[in-house]
Scaffold this motif. Structure first.
Motif, PDB file in Angstrom:
ATOM      1  N   ARG A 188      -7.583   7.063  -8.696  1.00  0.00           N
ATOM      2  CA  ARG A 188      -7.863   8.446  -9.099  1.00  0.00           C
ATOM      3  C   ARG A 188      -9.362   8.690  -9.183  1.00  0.00           C
ATOM      4  O   ARG A 188      -9.849   9.732  -8.761  1.00  0.00           O
ATOM      5  CB  ARG A 188      -7.185   8.768 -10.434  1.00  0.00           C
ATOM      6  CG  ARG A 188      -5.705   9.053 -10.303  1.00  0.00           C
ATOM      7  CD  ARG A 188      -5.152   9.707 -11.545  1.00  0.00           C
ATOM      8  NE  ARG A 188      -5.257   8.879 -12.716  1.00  0.00           N
ATOM      9  CZ  ARG A 188      -4.286   8.112 -13.197  1.00  0.00           C
ATOM     10  NH1 ARG A 188      -3.120   8.073 -12.586  1.00  0.00           N
ATOM     11  NH2 ARG A 188      -4.461   7.386 -14.267  1.00  0.00           N
ATOM     12  N   ARG A 189     -10.127   7.739  -9.744  1.00  0.00           N
ATOM     13  CA  ARG A 189     -11.591   7.868  -9.802  1.00  0.00           C
ATOM     14  C   ARG A 189     -12.175   7.983  -8.403  1.00  0.00           C
ATOM     15  O   ARG A 189     -13.067   8.794  -8.151  1.00  0.00           O
ATOM     16  CB  ARG A 189     -12.208   6.657 -10.503  1.00  0.00           C
ATOM     17  CG  ARG A 189     -12.249   6.815 -11.986  1.00  0.00           C
ATOM     18  CD  ARG A 189     -13.017   5.722 -12.633  1.00  0.00           C
ATOM     19  NE  ARG A 189     -14.410   5.676 -12.198  1.00  0.00           N
ATOM     20  CZ  ARG A 189     -15.227   4.687 -12.462  1.00  0.00           C
ATOM     21  NH1 ARG A 189     -14.799   3.648 -13.140  1.00  0.00           N
ATOM     22  NH2 ARG A 189     -16.469   4.709 -12.050  1.00  0.00           N
ATOM     23  N   ARG A 190     -11.655   7.173  -7.499  1.00  0.00           N
ATOM     24  CA  ARG A 190     -12.142   7.208  -6.118  1.00  0.00           C
ATOM     25  C   ARG A 190     -11.878   8.575  -5.490  1.00  0.00           C
ATOM     26  O   ARG A 190     -12.737   9.140  -4.826  1.00  0.00           O
ATOM     27  CB  ARG A 190     -11.435   6.102  -5.331  1.00  0.00           C
ATOM     28  CG  ARG A 190     -11.795   6.037  -3.892  1.00  0.00           C
ATOM     29  CD  ARG A 190     -11.017   4.926  -3.240  1.00  0.00           C
ATOM     30  NE  ARG A 190     -11.235   4.896  -1.827  1.00  0.00           N
ATOM     31  CZ  ARG A 190     -10.555   4.164  -0.996  1.00  0.00           C
ATOM     32  NH1 ARG A 190      -9.610   3.382  -1.446  1.00  0.00           N
ATOM     33  NH2 ARG A 190     -10.803   4.182   0.277  1.00  0.00           N
ATOM     34  N   ARG A 191     -10.672   9.096  -5.727  1.00  0.00           N
ATOM     35  CA  ARG A 191     -10.314  10.411  -5.183  1.00  0.00           C
ATOM     36  C   ARG A 191     -11.229  11.489  -5.742  1.00  0.00           C
ATOM     37  O   ARG A 191     -11.705  12.348  -5.016  1.00  0.00           O
ATOM     38  CB  ARG A 191      -8.855  10.724  -5.520  1.00  0.00           C
ATOM     39  CG  ARG A 191      -8.310  11.917  -4.760  1.00  0.00           C
ATOM     40  CD  ARG A 191      -6.843  12.197  -5.067  1.00  0.00           C
ATOM     41  NE  ARG A 191      -6.048  11.006  -5.098  1.00  0.00           N
ATOM     42  CZ  ARG A 191      -5.207  10.688  -6.097  1.00  0.00           C
ATOM     43  NH1 ARG A 191      -5.059  11.489  -7.119  1.00  0.00           N
ATOM     44  NH2 ARG A 191      -4.510   9.583  -6.055  1.00  0.00           N
ATOM     45  N   ARG A 192     -11.517  11.459  -7.066  1.00  0.00           N
ATOM     46  CA  ARG A 192     -12.409  12.455  -7.683  1.00  0.00           C
ATOM     47  C   ARG A 192     -13.813  12.363  -7.103  1.00  0.00           C
ATOM     48  O   ARG A 192     -14.450  13.373  -6.826  1.00  0.00           O
ATOM     49  CB  ARG A 192     -12.432  12.286  -9.204  1.00  0.00           C
ATOM     50  CG  ARG A 192     -11.198  12.819  -9.895  1.00  0.00           C
ATOM     51  CD  ARG A 192     -11.411  12.939 -11.393  1.00  0.00           C
ATOM     52  NE  ARG A 192     -11.623  11.666 -12.040  1.00  0.00           N
ATOM     53  CZ  ARG A 192     -10.681  10.931 -12.616  1.00  0.00           C
ATOM     54  NH1 ARG A 192      -9.435  11.354 -12.615  1.00  0.00           N
ATOM     55  NH2 ARG A 192     -10.977   9.786 -13.177  1.00  0.00           N
ATOM     56  N   ARG A 193     -14.327  11.124  -6.924  1.00  0.00           N
ATOM     57  CA  ARG A 193     -15.665  10.960  -6.339  1.00  0.00           C
ATOM     58  C   ARG A 193     -15.720  11.524  -4.930  1.00  0.00           C
ATOM     59  O   ARG A 193     -16.690  12.177  -4.559  1.00  0.00           O
ATOM     60  CB  ARG A 193     -16.070   9.487  -6.337  1.00  0.00           C
ATOM     61  CG  ARG A 193     -16.595   9.003  -7.660  1.00  0.00           C
ATOM     62  CD  ARG A 193     -17.359   7.705  -7.533  1.00  0.00           C
ATOM     63  NE  ARG A 193     -16.636   6.657  -6.858  1.00  0.00           N
ATOM     64  CZ  ARG A 193     -15.950   5.687  -7.453  1.00  0.00           C
ATOM     65  NH1 ARG A 193     -15.882   5.641  -8.759  1.00  0.00           N
ATOM     66  NH2 ARG A 193     -15.334   4.768  -6.742  1.00  0.00           N
ATOM     67  N   ARG A 194     -14.686  11.270  -4.150  1.00  0.00           N
ATOM     68  CA  ARG A 194     -14.655  11.810  -2.781  1.00  0.00           C
ATOM     69  C   ARG A 194     -14.660  13.324  -2.793  1.00  0.00           C
ATOM     70  O   ARG A 194     -15.350  13.947  -2.005  1.00  0.00           O
ATOM     71  CB  ARG A 194     -13.415  11.311  -2.031  1.00  0.00           C
ATOM     72  CG  ARG A 194     -13.568   9.936  -1.505  1.00  0.00           C
ATOM     73  CD  ARG A 194     -12.367   9.583  -0.687  1.00  0.00           C
ATOM     74  NE  ARG A 194     -12.586   8.348   0.018  1.00  0.00           N
ATOM     75  CZ  ARG A 194     -11.678   7.748   0.714  1.00  0.00           C
ATOM     76  NH1 ARG A 194     -10.467   8.266   0.813  1.00  0.00           N
ATOM     77  NH2 ARG A 194     -11.937   6.625   1.338  1.00  0.00           N
ATOM     78  N   ARG A 195     -13.887  13.937  -3.682  1.00  0.00           N
ATOM     79  CA  ARG A 195     -13.858  15.406  -3.770  1.00  0.00           C
ATOM     80  C   ARG A 195     -15.227  15.953  -4.143  1.00  0.00           C
ATOM     81  O   ARG A 195     -15.676  16.951  -3.583  1.00  0.00           O
ATOM     82  CB  ARG A 195     -12.815  15.847  -4.794  1.00  0.00           C
ATOM     83  CG  ARG A 195     -11.398  15.742  -4.302  1.00  0.00           C
ATOM     84  CD  ARG A 195     -10.450  16.254  -5.353  1.00  0.00           C
ATOM     85  NE  ARG A 195      -9.085  15.951  -4.981  1.00  0.00           N
ATOM     86  CZ  ARG A 195      -8.128  15.686  -5.841  1.00  0.00           C
ATOM     87  NH1 ARG A 195      -8.379  15.686  -7.147  1.00  0.00           N
ATOM     88  NH2 ARG A 195      -6.910  15.428  -5.437  1.00  0.00           N
ATOM     89  N   ARG A 196     -15.883  15.317  -5.122  1.00  0.00           N
ATOM     90  CA  ARG A 196     -17.226  15.770  -5.523  1.00  0.00           C
ATOM     91  C   ARG A 196     -18.202  15.672  -4.363  1.00  0.00           C
ATOM     92  O   ARG A 196     -19.000  16.579  -4.140  1.00  0.00           O
ATOM     93  CB  ARG A 196     -17.730  14.961  -6.726  1.00  0.00           C
ATOM     94  CG  ARG A 196     -17.149  15.400  -8.048  1.00  0.00           C
ATOM     95  CD  ARG A 196     -17.936  14.840  -9.214  1.00  0.00           C
ATOM     96  NE  ARG A 196     -17.945  13.395  -9.251  1.00  0.00           N
ATOM     97  CZ  ARG A 196     -17.090  12.648  -9.945  1.00  0.00           C
ATOM     98  NH1 ARG A 196     -16.139  13.219 -10.659  1.00  0.00           N
ATOM     99  NH2 ARG A 196     -17.173  11.336  -9.930  1.00  0.00           N
ATOM    100  N   ARG A 197     -18.154  14.553  -3.628  1.00  0.00           N
ATOM    101  CA  ARG A 197     -19.048  14.405  -2.475  1.00  0.00           C
ATOM    102  C   ARG A 197     -18.790  15.479  -1.440  1.00  0.00           C
ATOM    103  O   ARG A 197     -19.724  16.052  -0.880  1.00  0.00           O
ATOM    104  CB  ARG A 197     -18.881  13.024  -1.839  1.00  0.00           C
ATOM    105  CG  ARG A 197     -19.700  11.953  -2.514  1.00  0.00           C
ATOM    106  CD  ARG A 197     -19.808  10.715  -1.669  1.00  0.00           C
ATOM    107  NE  ARG A 197     -18.529  10.128  -1.357  1.00  0.00           N
ATOM    108  CZ  ARG A 197     -18.003   9.058  -1.934  1.00  0.00           C
ATOM    109  NH1 ARG A 197     -18.682   8.439  -2.877  1.00  0.00           N
ATOM    110  NH2 ARG A 197     -16.837   8.598  -1.583  1.00  0.00           N
TER     111      ARG A 197
END
Length: 197
Positions: free
Chosen positions: A175-184
């Motif tokens: 989930r953290r990885r998914r959130r970071r990708r969305r922010r990028r």
């Protein structure tokens, strides 16, 4: 290459996912390895051990297993069939101690060609370290003389690439990885709008 995921309980007994190949490198300068029979064709190899997480994430398997009530994921090497005797005990220890991550190790002699599990800490950040595998060919850069126990084994146990991960920990990381990708992605879109209007 195929990565086979076996689920012991439930109706789904076997999941097969395909591991992609990537261009192979021929040396430390990162030159591409060229096929000897075809000079304009690159040699390719499977992605490597870490690719299993990409596959689990892409296929949504961890979320599916969590929804089915599963608590642990055990990773092992296909060449190490003996670990099946040790995995149930490791799962029991992981559950009873509420561990997020557990790793099976074996005793190793100093100088043995086996990676070592070590705790590495930065001098300027005491208490903030990592417990990781250090490959055997990198050990001497960290430890000049390995300490041994009374039986002559190193105090750094040998890594056999068997990991037990709590499913909640894996889901949290994904989930953290998914959130970071969305922010990028959002930042890239904003930059694009600023530049191109």
């Amino acid at each position: 290459m195929l990565v086979v995921v076996v689920v012991v309980s439930g109706t789904e007994q076997l999941t097969i996912v395909t591991q992609e190949k990537v261009p192979a490198l021929s040396d430390n300068e990162a030159h591409f390895a060229v096929a000897s029979s075809l000079p304009y064709t690159l040699n390719t190899k499977p992605h490597g051990h870490g690719d299993v997480h990409t596959l689990l994430y892409r296929e949504g398997l961890v979320a599916k297993w969590a929804a089915a009530g599963r608590k642990w994921i055990a990773f092992f090497q296909d060449t190490n069939g003996l670990v099946f005797r040790a995995i149930p005990a490791a799962l029991g220890v992981s559950a009873s101690l509420k561990m997020a991550v557990n790793s099976l190790t074996v005793p190793r002699k100093p100088g043995e060609a086996v990676g070592a599990i070590m705790r590495l800490e930065r001098k300027e950040a005491k208490g903030q370290g990592l417990t990781i595998n250090v490959e055997y060919n990198q050990l001497e850069t960290l430890v000049k003389q390995e300490q041994t126990d009374s039986d002559g084994y190193s105090v750094y146990p040998g890594n056999i690439n068997v990991l037990i991960l709590g499913i909640d920990t894996v889901r949290y990381r994904y989930r953290r990885r998914r959130r970071r990708r969305r922010r990028r992605r959002r930042r890239r879109r904003r930059r694009h709008r600023r530049v191109f209007g």
